[in-house]
Motif scaffolding. Structure first.
Motif, short mmCIF file in Angstrom:
data_model
loop_
_atom_site.label_atom_id
_atom_site.label_comp_id
_atom_site.label_asym_id
_atom_site.label_seq_id
_atom_site.Cartn_x
_atom_site.Cartn_y
_atom_site.Cartn_z
N GLN A 106 0.83 -1.19 0.00
CA GLN A 106 0.00 0.00 0.00
C GLN A 106 0.87 1.26 0.00
OE1 GLN A 106 -3.24 -0.18 -0.39
NE2 GLN A 106 -3.06 -2.41 -0.42
N ARG A 154 4.95 4.00 -7.82
CA ARG A 154 4.83 3.19 -9.03
C ARG A 154 6.19 2.73 -9.53
NH1 ARG A 154 1.12 1.53 -12.14
NH2 ARG A 154 -0.39 2.57 -10.82
N LEU A 182 7.16 -0.68 -7.83
CA LEU A 182 6.11 -1.67 -7.67
C LEU A 182 6.72 -3.05 -7.42
CD1 LEU A 182 3.64 -0.76 -10.56
CD2 LEU A 182 3.20 -0.55 -8.12
N SER A 187 -1.54 -3.44 -15.38
CA SER A 187 -1.92 -2.02 -15.46
C SER A 187 -0.69 -1.15 -15.69
CB SER A 187 -2.63 -1.58 -14.18
OG SER A 187 -1.76 -1.70 -13.06
N SER A 188 0.50 -1.74 -15.50
CA SER A 188 1.77 -1.06 -15.79
C SER A 188 2.75 -2.13 -16.25
CB SER A 188 2.31 -0.33 -14.55
OG SER A 188 2.48 -1.24 -13.48
N GLU A 199 -7.28 -5.44 -14.79
CA GLU A 199 -5.92 -4.91 -14.72
C GLU A 199 -5.41 -5.00 -13.30
OE1 GLU A 199 -5.20 -1.77 -18.33
OE2 GLU A 199 -5.79 -0.96 -16.38
N ARG A 200 -4.30 -5.73 -13.11
CA ARG A 200 -3.72 -5.91 -11.78
C ARG A 200 -3.10 -4.59 -11.32
NH1 ARG A 200 -2.04 -6.81 -7.13
NH2 ARG A 200 -1.30 -8.83 -6.41
N ARG A 201 -3.51 -4.14 -10.13
CA ARG A 201 -3.03 -2.88 -9.57
C ARG A 201 -1.97 -3.13 -8.51
NH1 ARG A 201 -4.59 0.91 -13.20
NH2 ARG A 201 -6.78 0.61 -13.77
N ASP A 202 -1.19 -2.09 -8.22
CA ASP A 202 -0.22 -2.11 -7.11
C ASP A 202 0.82 -3.21 -7.24
OD1 ASP A 202 -1.57 0.05 -5.87
OD2 ASP A 202 -3.02 -1.34 -5.01
N SER A 248 -7.27 -6.29 -8.61
CA SER A 248 -7.36 -5.69 -9.94
C SER A 248 -8.57 -4.78 -10.04
CB SER A 248 -7.48 -6.79 -11.01
OG SER A 248 -6.39 -7.67 -10.97
N GLU A 249 -8.60 -4.03 -11.13
CA GLU A 249 -9.76 -3.21 -11.49
C GLU A 249 -10.30 -3.73 -12.81
OE1 GLU A 249 -10.64 1.34 -13.00
OE2 GLU A 249 -9.10 1.01 -11.46
#
Length: 464
Positions: free
Chosen positions: A229, A233, A236, A348-349, A375-378, A435-436
């Motif tokens: 958390q 970026r 990551l 996601s990145s 999209e996988r976040r973090d 993810s989102e």
């Protein structure tokens, strides 16, 4: 990972050479009609060779999913039987490893346990703190009398100092640089665009670890939990998946390593017990699949497309680099059309701008067809895995892109059965939770700059 994070000039030169010097290859057409029930009863291999018909059937009966209107397990079993390649092997124990820390812990424990030999094959082997830890562990084993054989990819190690490999070589470790960037050092012909993208560790011919994790400090932290958390970026954590395997199928993975060593003219291996008698270690039925651009077509690709054609309820795929060819795209869309729940977890990145945007150029078409995209976040997603109908699972080094299927050496395993499939489904849903979900409405509102990037990426998709 398609290229190391540093050495930009070298990467550009490699790409230019690849375009100018090498002709295009093509993917095979996989006919859905090839999937059929075998004429003869299915026979599995065990620790001591082929099992009897009755023993094979008893093992398969335990793996079947009960209570289904259609026998989905038998259908996916027929896929594996219809495809030419390594056998289905019973009696294996497969452990699912998530992220670098867990995978590295398993790798170091396996290395420490070595008593006869260590065979290691990797795309990236950096000279950072993590790379030095591996070097120290391997050198210590070599000095203790354990023979260490290492294959590393030339492009994947462009940023690694030559002194790193000199130290390994001087300790007695045998090294093979796969398809050297410098043609003067190539032993088996100069094939610059063909890369060794495998990540494979085999210890004493009894333990194998494979998947997506390279040897690099980027894997030092995990991708789940509160520690991620608020992480910037640029820092990551990397999300990846590997498997630790014991049992008879390790011999098939050993054959893949030795074949690469021979094709790269690594010289005669120091005599060791590379194929010890293998015992039953668990209940998993596994098939090891290697692919190489030296072969007529990718066995991994043929297996995947056939499994997609036969999916009955679910196709859940996770891919770090997703640039679908027309046949893969059609297979996913056709599955949705016949009522299959098709979901993809994508990044996601990324560490590869062109690949990232080349894949996103297909998102609208997928979303319009009913494929769900997350999209996988973090975390920087580097997983190459899938589970179909809860009974057919695969993990390995293969991305869902042109490069993996045409230009790279890759290694995957297929695991059949609902028990392991359940573990894979759980891991997939954990990624979905992180993810989102993309919606068609939101995707259609993406900025013009993103659309231009997608067009640029798609123009280069074959070579990425």
């Amino acid at each position: 990972m398609n290229l190391p994070s540093s050495g930009t000039v070298a990467r550009v030169l490699v790409a230019l050479y690849s375009m100018l010097l090498l002709a295009c290859s093509s993917l095979p057409r996989i006919n859905p009609d090839m999937v059929h029930s075998p004429a003869a009863p299915v026979q599995l291999d065990g620790a001591h060779g082929p099992l009897s018909e009755s023993r094979s059937q008893a093992i398969l009966d335990r793996l079947k999913v009960s209570g289904m209107q259609t026998n989905i397990f038998d259908l996916h079993l027929a896929i594996e039987e219809a495809l030419v390649g390594s056998p289905l092997t019973a009696g294996n124990k497969v452990d699912l490893l998530q992220d670098g820390p867990e995978t590295y812990a398993a790798m170091f424990a396996a290395i420490e346990s070595a008593r006869d030999h260590i065979n290691m094959e990797t795309y990236i082997l950096e000279g950072d703190e993590v790379g030095q830890r591996f070097a120290d562990a391997l050198i210590a084993k070599q000095r203790s009398g354990v023979q260490v054989n290492l294959i590393y990819d030339s492009v994947g190690t462009l940023a690694t100092p030559p002194a790193f490999f000199t130290r390994l070589r001087e300790s007695g470790i045998r090294l093979v640089e796969f398809n050297p960037v410098n043609p003067l050092t190539a032993r088996s012909g100069w094939q610059l665009n063909q890369r060794d993208h495998r990540k494979l560790l085999i210890v004493d011919g009894r333990i194998a670890i494979l998947g997506g994790v390279n040897i690099s400090g980027v894997y030092s932290s995990g991708s789940f939990g509160s520690s991620r958390q608020g992480r910037p970026r640029r820092d990551l954590p990397w999300r990846d998946t590997d498997l630790r395997i014991e049992g008879p199928v390790v011999a098939d993975l050993q054959k893949l390593f030795i074949t690469t060593w021979d094709r790269q003219k690594g010289g005669e291996l120091v005599p060791r017990h590379y194929f010890p008698p293998l015992e039953r270690k668990g209940n998993d039925v596994v098939r090891a699949i290697g692919s190489s651009p030296d072969e007529p077509y990718s066995q991994i690709y043929a297996t995947l497309i056939s499994a997609l054609h036969s999916a009955q309820s679910e196709i859940w795929l996770t891919s770090a680099y997703f640039v679908p060819d027309p046949q893969l795209l059609d297979a996913l869309k056709a599955a949705v059309a016949r009522g299959v729940d098709v979901r993809l977890v994508v990044p996601s990145s990324t560490d590869s701008w062109l690949v990232f945007h080349a894949g996103r150029a297909y998102y609208r078409e997928l979303l319009e067809s009913g494929v769900r995209l997350f999209e996988r976040r973090d975390a920087l997603l580097h997983v190459k895995a899938g589970v179909i109908d809860g009974v057919w699972s695969t993990v390995g080094s293969t991305n869902l892109d042109w490069r993996s299927f045409l230009h790279n050496q890759e290694v995957n395993v297929v695991v059949l059965g609902a028990e392991f499939g359940g573990r894979m489904r759980k891991a997939f849903l954990e990624d979905v939770d992180g993810s989102e979900e993309l919606t068609l409405e939101a995707w259609q509102r993406r900025p013009v700059r993103a659309r231009i990037s997608e067009r640029i990426g798609r123009a280069w998709e074959y070579w990425l």
